[in-house]
Write an enzyme that holds these catalytic residues in place. Structure first.
Site, PDB file in Angstrom:
ATOM      1  N   TYR A  46      -1.954  -0.212  10.332  1.00 55.47           N
ATOM      2  CA  TYR A  46      -2.229  -0.850   9.031  1.00 55.47           C
ATOM      3  C   TYR A  46      -0.987  -0.756   8.132  1.00 55.47           C
ATOM      4  O   TYR A  46      -0.501  -1.770   7.608  1.00 55.47           O
ATOM      5  CB  TYR A  46      -3.434  -0.176   8.358  1.00 55.47           C
ATOM      6  CG  TYR A  46      -3.598  -0.580   6.912  1.00 55.47           C
ATOM      7  CD1 TYR A  46      -4.102  -1.831   6.569  1.00 55.47           C
ATOM      8  CD2 TYR A  46      -3.228   0.285   5.874  1.00 55.47           C
ATOM      9  CE1 TYR A  46      -4.232  -2.213   5.235  1.00 55.47           C
ATOM     10  CE2 TYR A  46      -3.360  -0.086   4.546  1.00 55.47           C
ATOM     11  CZ  TYR A  46      -3.857  -1.339   4.234  1.00 55.47           C
ATOM     12  OH  TYR A  46      -3.979  -1.715   2.921  1.00 55.47           O
TER      13      TYR A  46
ATOM     14  N   LYS B  27       1.944  -3.641   6.616  1.00 49.06           N
ATOM     15  CA  LYS B  27       2.353  -3.829   5.215  1.00 49.06           C
ATOM     16  C   LYS B  27       3.887  -3.790   5.098  1.00 49.06           C
ATOM     17  O   LYS B  27       4.484  -4.576   4.364  1.00 49.06           O
ATOM     18  CB  LYS B  27       1.721  -2.755   4.315  1.00 49.06           C
ATOM     19  CG  LYS B  27       0.205  -2.855   4.207  1.00 49.06           C
ATOM     20  CD  LYS B  27      -0.228  -4.098   3.465  1.00 49.06           C
ATOM     21  CE  LYS B  27      -1.723  -4.248   3.346  1.00 49.06           C
ATOM     22  NZ  LYS B  27      -2.154  -5.524   2.790  1.00 49.06           N
TER      23      LYS B  27
ATOM     24  N   SER C  44       0.827  -1.215   0.000  1.00 47.92           N
ATOM     25  CA  SER C  44       0.000   0.000   0.000  1.00 47.92           C
ATOM     26  C   SER C  44       0.854   1.254   0.000  1.00 47.92           C
ATOM     27  O   SER C  44       1.957   1.274   0.571  1.00 47.92           O
ATOM     28  CB  SER C  44      -0.854  -0.027   1.267  1.00 47.92           C
ATOM     29  OG  SER C  44      -1.397   1.225   1.520  1.00 47.92           O
TER      30      SER C  44
HETATM   31  P1  NAD Z   1     -11.300  -6.489   0.811  1.00 48.88           P
HETATM   32  O1  NAD Z   1     -11.569  -6.400   2.260  1.00 48.88           O
HETATM   33  O2  NAD Z   1     -12.430  -6.305  -0.119  1.00 48.88           O
HETATM   34  O3  NAD Z   1     -10.555  -7.866   0.461  1.00 48.88           O
HETATM   35  C1  NAD Z   1      -9.750  -8.561   1.381  1.00 48.88           C
HETATM   36  C2  NAD Z   1     -10.314  -9.972   1.443  1.00 48.88           C
HETATM   37  O4  NAD Z   1      -9.548 -10.753   2.341  1.00 48.88           O
HETATM   38  C3  NAD Z   1     -11.758  -9.988   1.944  1.00 48.88           C
HETATM   39  O5  NAD Z   1     -12.528 -10.739   1.040  1.00 48.88           O
HETATM   40  C4  NAD Z   1     -11.666 -10.672   3.303  1.00 48.88           C
HETATM   41  O6  NAD Z   1     -12.841 -11.406   3.600  1.00 48.88           O
HETATM   42  C5  NAD Z   1     -10.433 -11.527   3.129  1.00 48.88           C
HETATM   43  N1  NAD Z   1      -9.707 -11.812   4.368  1.00 48.88           N
HETATM   44  C6  NAD Z   1      -9.305 -10.937   5.314  1.00 48.88           C
HETATM   45  N2  NAD Z   1      -8.601 -11.572   6.264  1.00 48.88           N
HETATM   46  C7  NAD Z   1      -8.532 -12.869   5.888  1.00 48.88           C
HETATM   47  C8  NAD Z   1      -7.911 -14.022   6.439  1.00 48.88           C
HETATM   48  N3  NAD Z   1      -7.205 -13.954   7.580  1.00 48.88           N
HETATM   49  N4  NAD Z   1      -8.032 -15.196   5.801  1.00 48.88           N
HETATM   50  C9  NAD Z   1      -8.738 -15.292   4.637  1.00 48.88           C
HETATM   51  N5  NAD Z   1      -9.345 -14.222   4.070  1.00 48.88           N
HETATM   52  C10 NAD Z   1      -9.234 -13.036   4.688  1.00 48.88           C
HETATM   53  O7  NAD Z   1     -10.139  -5.432   0.498  1.00 48.88           O
HETATM   54  P2  NAD Z   1      -9.499  -5.029  -0.894  1.00 48.88           P
HETATM   55  O8  NAD Z   1      -9.761  -3.577  -1.079  1.00 48.88           O
HETATM   56  O9  NAD Z   1      -9.865  -5.979  -1.937  1.00 48.88           O
HETATM   57  O10 NAD Z   1      -7.972  -5.166  -0.518  1.00 48.88           O
HETATM   58  C11 NAD Z   1      -7.192  -6.306  -0.860  1.00 48.88           C
HETATM   59  C12 NAD Z   1      -5.788  -6.104  -0.345  1.00 48.88           C
HETATM   60  O11 NAD Z   1      -5.264  -4.914  -0.904  1.00 48.88           O
HETATM   61  C13 NAD Z   1      -5.712  -5.942   1.170  1.00 48.88           C
HETATM   62  O12 NAD Z   1      -4.558  -6.626   1.618  1.00 48.88           O
HETATM   63  C14 NAD Z   1      -5.548  -4.454   1.357  1.00 48.88           C
HETATM   64  O13 NAD Z   1      -4.816  -4.146   2.517  1.00 48.88           O
HETATM   65  C15 NAD Z   1      -4.745  -4.076   0.106  1.00 48.88           C
HETATM   66  N6  NAD Z   1      -4.928  -2.671  -0.268  1.00 48.88           N
HETATM   67  C16 NAD Z   1      -6.178  -2.191  -0.547  1.00 48.88           C
HETATM   68  C17 NAD Z   1      -6.329  -0.851  -0.897  1.00 48.88           C
HETATM   69  C18 NAD Z   1      -7.691  -0.274  -1.203  1.00 48.88           C
HETATM   70  O14 NAD Z   1      -7.823   0.953  -1.261  1.00 48.88           O
HETATM   71  N7  NAD Z   1      -8.718  -1.072  -1.435  1.00 48.88           N
HETATM   72  C19 NAD Z   1      -5.199   0.001  -0.967  1.00 48.88           C
HETATM   73  C20 NAD Z   1      -3.957  -0.539  -0.674  1.00 48.88           C
HETATM   74  C21 NAD Z   1      -3.820  -1.877  -0.330  1.00 48.88           C
END
Ligand code: NAD
Ligand code: UDP
Length: 352
Positions: free
Chosen positions: A159, A163, A135
């Site tokens: 958070y 990362k 991130s």
């Molecule tokens: P999201 O919450 O929609 O997707 C994450 C998924 O992981 C969810 O479906 C959740 O149910 C699953 N999950 C969480 N913990 C788990 C575990 N211990 N075991 C199995 N499944 C688990 O979020 P997203 O926006 O799709 O983000 C995906 C990744 O990208 C994350 O790691 C997030 O930190 C990173 N990220 C997202 C953004 C953003 O703006 N959306 C920005 C930077 C980084």
């Protein structure tokens, strides 16, 4: 046909990334605990791909990556079926920045311990190719110039710290095993929007904290007014500037990163995934209203604790390395995000 494990594959970025991966001919094994998503997204992915999709190309296992016997059974089953997992795209984790200040241990446990469990199983089953969801929140952005991969790392929240910790774990794993790993840390900026079909999109199970889903909820009357956090920032209109990227461009970047890793020598690479274009909060609100011909009432309020005025990617390393370019502009992000919201005002909750 390579079998790729997608952790967190029913979530926002994961579900969208499944589409170009399947189109490119990968077989997918998806794990998700549904802590912040619904497996309905997989049915919708199948619907989007229609005739081009064979059911056997996705195997879904509900479960938590911290459950090691479960995780091990997923790798073992794939091996027994002679479709071993050859790469991982690791999305699973908790992602609400402000929540991480209140529940830091949940974030360390889910994100860092979860990643350790995953890396251990990868080692055990000889899979050493991973694309990791990092991130932009890991950077200390103190200037008004786009952020490079070499810019200072200094996350201000638990958070962001998780990362950095995971990137460090991946780095030491890479160093420890005679450089046999292929690792890409993708540092996302601000993904927004939805697949152009409107069939999948961001589906937060809790009240959203991010700007774009809140704009959508204000536009459809579920939230009264958008609070814009500060209009006295040192930017051209006083509101904060971010680098918004269409979710399908981000999905394509994952595909490109995976292809790149699998075709090249073992390495670890950090890549900023953004468009390189800065957009202020007011720009985004005005664009959304114009493109979708709707109203987004807003008021200015106090600055949000920990916010920074300017977070924009220098994406030259990404474009040069992967040959990837963003194809969709802010209009498209607003149009597609609104289409999803209009068709699914309660996310996947109403769909059976
Ligand atoms: P999201 O919450 O929609 O997707 C994450 C998924 O992981 C969810 O479906 C959740 O149910 C699953 N999950 C969480 N913990 C788990 C575990 N211990 N075991 C199995 N499944 C688990 O979020 P997203 O926006 O799709 O983000 C995906 C990744 O990208 C994350 O790691 C997030 O930190 C990173 N990220 C997202 C953004 C953003 O703006 N959306 C920005 C930077 C980084
Ligand atoms: N923002 C806002 N009101 C909100 C949510 C966000 O004004 O209700 C602003 C926030 O201050 C930031 C920008 O919108 O400047 C993007 O915020 P988001 O949380 O979506 O992303 P991040 O700040 O994590 O990059």
């Amino acid at each position: 046909m390579k079998n790729i494990l997608i952790t967190g594959g029913t979530g926002y970025i994961g579900s969208h990334t499944c589409i170009p991966l399947l189109e490119k001919g990968y077989r997918l094994t998806i794990i998700d605990s549904s802590v912040n998503s619904s497996p309905i997204s997989i049915l919708k992915v199948k619907e989007i791909l229609k005739d081009n999709f064979k059911d056997e190309l996705i195997t879904y296992y509900p479960g938590d990556i911290r459950d090691k016997p479960f995780l091990s059974s997923v790798f073992l089953k794939a091996k027994e079926l002679k479709k071993p997992i050859q790469g991982v795209i690791h999305f699973a984790g908790l992602k609400a920045v402000s929540e991480s200040l209140l529940k830091p241990l949940d974030y360390w446990h889910s994100n860092v311990y979860g990643s350790i469990c995953l890396i251990e199983e990868m080692l055990k089953y000889g899979c050493r190719n991973i694309v990791f969801s990092s991130s932009a929140s890991i950077y200390e952005s103190s200037s008004f110039i786009p952020i490079l991969e070499s810019s200072k790392i200094n996350p201000s929240t638990p958070y962001g710290q998780t990362k950095v910790a995971i990137e460090n774990i991946l780095y030491s794993t890479f160093k420890s095993s005679k450089n046999s790993w292929r690792i890409a840390n993708l540092r996302y900026f601000n993904p927004i929007g939805a697949h152009e079909s409107g069939l999948i999109g961001e589906n937060p199970l809790d009240i959203p904290n991010n700007l774009f889903p809140i704009i959508c909820k204000v536009a459809n009357g579920k939230i009264d007014k958008l609070k814009i956090f500060g209009n006295d920032w040192p930017t051209y209109d006083g509101t904060c500037i971010r680098d918004y990227i269409h979710i399908m461009d981000l999905a394509d970047a994952h595909c490109a990163a995976l292809d790149f890793l699998l075709k090249n020598e073992p390495q670890i690479i950090n890549l900023n995934v953004g468009t390189g274009i800065g957009t202020s909060v007011l720009d985004l609100v005005n664009k959304f209203m114009k493109v979708n011909d709707c109203k987004v009432p807003y008021k200015f309020s106090e600055r949000r604790k920990g916010d920074l005025p300017f977070i924009v990617a220098d994406n030259q390393k990404l474009t040069a390395t992967l040959g990837w370019q963003p194809k969709r502009n802010l209009n498209q992000m607003c149009k597609d995000g609104w289409k999803w919201q209009m068709a699914n005002p309660n996310g996947f909750i109403d769909i059976n």
